[in-house]
Design a protein around this motif. Structure first.
Motif, PDB file in Angstrom:
ATOM      1  N   ALA A 168      34.940  36.921  35.668  1.00 59.49           N
ATOM      2  CA  ALA A 168      33.890  37.465  34.795  1.00 59.49           C
ATOM      3  C   ALA A 168      34.471  37.762  33.410  1.00 59.49           C
ATOM      4  O   ALA A 168      33.872  37.425  32.382  1.00 59.49           O
ATOM      5  N   GLU A 169      35.648  38.370  33.402  1.00 63.58           N
ATOM      6  CA  GLU A 169      36.243  38.747  32.108  1.00 63.58           C
ATOM      7  C   GLU A 169      36.841  37.537  31.391  1.00 63.58           C
ATOM      8  O   GLU A 169      36.618  37.339  30.203  1.00 63.58           O
ATOM      9  N   GLU A 170      37.605  36.742  32.140  1.00 61.15           N
ATOM     10  CA  GLU A 170      38.387  35.681  31.465  1.00 61.15           C
ATOM     11  C   GLU A 170      37.569  34.433  31.174  1.00 61.15           C
ATOM     12  O   GLU A 170      37.740  33.803  30.133  1.00 61.15           O
ATOM     13  N   LEU A 171      36.688  34.049  32.091  1.00 61.31           N
ATOM     14  CA  LEU A 171      35.926  32.814  31.872  1.00 61.31           C
ATOM     15  C   LEU A 171      34.602  33.098  31.155  1.00 61.31           C
ATOM     16  O   LEU A 171      34.218  32.369  30.236  1.00 61.31           O
ATOM     17  N   TYR A 172      33.913  34.162  31.572  1.00 60.36           N
ATOM     18  CA  TYR A 172      32.569  34.414  31.034  1.00 60.36           C
ATOM     19  C   TYR A 172      32.561  35.471  29.929  1.00 60.36           C
ATOM     20  O   TYR A 172      31.492  35.783  29.400  1.00 60.36           O
ATOM     21  N   GLY A 173      33.727  36.043  29.604  1.00 56.87           N
ATOM     22  CA  GLY A 173      33.849  36.899  28.426  1.00 56.87           C
ATOM     23  C   GLY A 173      33.232  38.280  28.539  1.00 56.87           C
ATOM     24  O   GLY A 173      32.964  38.931  27.520  1.00 56.87           O
ATOM     25  N   PHE A 174      32.996  38.769  29.772  1.00 56.50           N
ATOM     26  CA  PHE A 174      32.486  40.139  29.906  1.00 56.50           C
ATOM     27  C   PHE A 174      33.530  41.116  29.363  1.00 56.50           C
ATOM     28  O   PHE A 174      34.744  40.895  29.497  1.00 56.50           O
ATOM     29  N   ASP A 175      33.064  42.221  28.780  1.00 52.63           N
ATOM     30  CA  ASP A 175      33.979  43.224  28.239  1.00 52.63           C
ATOM     31  C   ASP A 175      34.639  44.026  29.352  1.00 52.63           C
ATOM     32  O   ASP A 175      35.737  44.554  29.164  1.00 52.63           O
ATOM     33  N   ALA A 176      33.947  44.161  30.472  1.00 56.01           N
ATOM     34  CA  ALA A 176      34.514  44.888  31.616  1.00 56.01           C
ATOM     35  C   ALA A 176      33.893  44.319  32.879  1.00 56.01           C
ATOM     36  O   ALA A 176      32.790  43.761  32.842  1.00 56.01           O
ATOM     37  N   ALA A 177      34.609  44.459  34.004  1.00 56.46           N
ATOM     38  CA  ALA A 177      34.072  43.981  35.285  1.00 56.46           C
ATOM     39  C   ALA A 177      34.425  44.991  36.364  1.00 56.46           C
ATOM     40  O   ALA A 177      35.546  45.504  36.407  1.00 56.46           O
ATOM     41  N   ILE A 178      33.453  45.267  37.225  1.00 54.17           N
ATOM     42  CA  ILE A 178      33.652  46.258  38.291  1.00 54.17           C
ATOM     43  C   ILE A 178      33.405  45.582  39.635  1.00 54.17           C
ATOM     44  O   ILE A 178      32.393  44.883  39.820  1.00 54.17           O
TER      45      ILE A 178
END
Ligand SMILES: NC(=O)c1ccc[n+]([C@@H]2O[C@H](COP(=O)([O-])OP(=O)(O)OC[C@H]3O[C@@H](n4cnc5c(N)ncnc54)[C@H](OP(=O)(O)O)[C@@H]3O)[C@@H](O)[C@H]2O)c1
Length: 339
Positions: free
Chosen positions: A186-196
């Protein structure tokens, strides 16, 4: 000579989560296309969470699959017999094939796949799931730069589209996903600022603490894909005039626990925070599909929008793959490869 075909039929209606015995593999003679129809050899079809709803005999927005009927699906394949103007043998098309090796489609029900587009992309990033994320975010979420968005099932074809579009609109984006690998994606491929990782939190209040840290200014848009513990964690963190496009509730597709004690909290929050909570079924919005394609296809083609597929092989493995997908077994858009 008539072609032999295989299909996965609904053997009985599941009680709760589906199990392999709810499905049956059948071998039959493929129907011949009548005038205005084509016979398609299916190469791939899509597995989507909505198919769980079609297995129940309950009043809904679409008819259930009848017992003995072929499980519904959009697929892609090659025309092997054409009795329809405008289609020739060898054309790659998409349409409602079902979980099957062959499908007869009317000319109106078959869409030629444009040159240069990877055929399976029309089942995910450039098809119904991608369009669902685009429509729900833009038309119902009404994103504004500087706001915060939360979406669960964040690495699936709907959630990953929502996250990437929201980021491009200048929002802070928070993913909820199952497991460390999906959070990293989520963070590295889709660029989310945070993932839980929702699986690392046993209850809604623990998940809410993690969300409050990841969304320090509160949540303006909660794109609802899952319901359950995630919804319960999110509601108290919603900002005034927040928007909740209600797209799906996969956590409850196999059954629900009694949550009536939390209903007053939910309804009061909707009222006092003047939230816009809007359910939608994407099939009501095909008039916007051209706008979606115009906006998103070039961004997919030039790698501005990332997408991943999880391709499982063999028609006979579709039931087990579907069962696992509903529990998060897929990493990316779940597709079955038939041949
Ligand atoms: N309204 C419409 O017209 C429309 C159209 C298309 C799709 N949808 C809905 O959009 C949602 C996402 O669809 P999709 O195709 O992108 O699915 P998807 O993400 O490929 O697959 C479903 C995902 O749901 C997550 N999940 C399952 N149980 C969960 C739980 N208890 N709590 C949290 N997450 C859970 C799993 O991801 P994790 O491993 O990350 O938990 C799983 O991979 C679904 O609810 C679907 O029904 C609605």
């Amino acid at each position: 000579m008539a072609d032999e075909m295989q299909r996965i039929a609904l053997a009985r209606r599941p009680s709760g989560d589906p199990v392999p015995d709810d499905f049956e593999l059948k071998t039959e003679t493929a129907a011949e296309p009548t005038p205005g129809e084509v016979l398609v050899e299916v190469t791939h079809f899509s597995l989507d969470p909505y198919m769980r709803g079609r297995m129940d005999d309950a009043k809904s927005y679409a008819e259930p699959v009848p017992i003995g009927g072929t499980m519904t699906a959009q697929g892609v394949g090659r025309v092997i017999k054409s009795n329809a103007d405008g289609f020739s043998e060898g054309d790659m098309v998409t349409g409602m094939t079902g979980w099957a090796s062959h499908a007869v489609m009317t000319a109106e029900g078959a869409t030629r796949i444009p040159e240069g587009v990877p055929p399976t992309a029309v089942l995910g990033v450039l098809g119904m799931p991608g369009f669902t994320g685009w429509y729900g975010l833009n038309d119902l979420g009404r994103p504004k730069s500087g706001e915060t968005l939360v979406v669960a099932a964040a690495t699936g074809p709907v959630g990953s589209m929502v996250g990437q579009l929201a980021k491009a609109h200048g929002l802070r984006t928070v993913a909820i996903a199952g497991g460390a690998e999906k959070c990293k994606m989520a963070e590295e491929l889709y660029g989310f600022d945070a993932a839980i990782d929702h699986r690392a939190h046993d209850d809604a209040s623990s998940l809410r603490k993690a969300l409050a840290e990841a969304a320090p200014d509160g949540i303006d848009i909660y794109f609802e894909n899952v319901g359950g513990k995630v919804l319960e964690a999110v509601i108290p963190l919603m900002n005034t005039f927040g928007r909740i496009p209600v797209c799906g509730m996969v956590a409850w597709y196999g059954g629900v626990e009694d949550a009536s004690d939390r209903l007053p909290m939910l309804w009061r929050s909707v009222l006092v925070k003047r939230m816009a909570v809007t359910g939608f079924i994407i099939a009501d919005h095909w008039d916007r599909f051209g706008d979606f394609q115009k906006d998103v296809a070039p961004r997919v083609m030039n790698d501005e929008i990332a997408w991943r597929e999880d391709i499982a092989e063999g028609l006979e493995n579709a039931p087990q793959t579907f069962i696992e997908m509903l529990k998060g077994g897929n990493t990316g858009k779940q597709i079955m490869k038939v041949i």
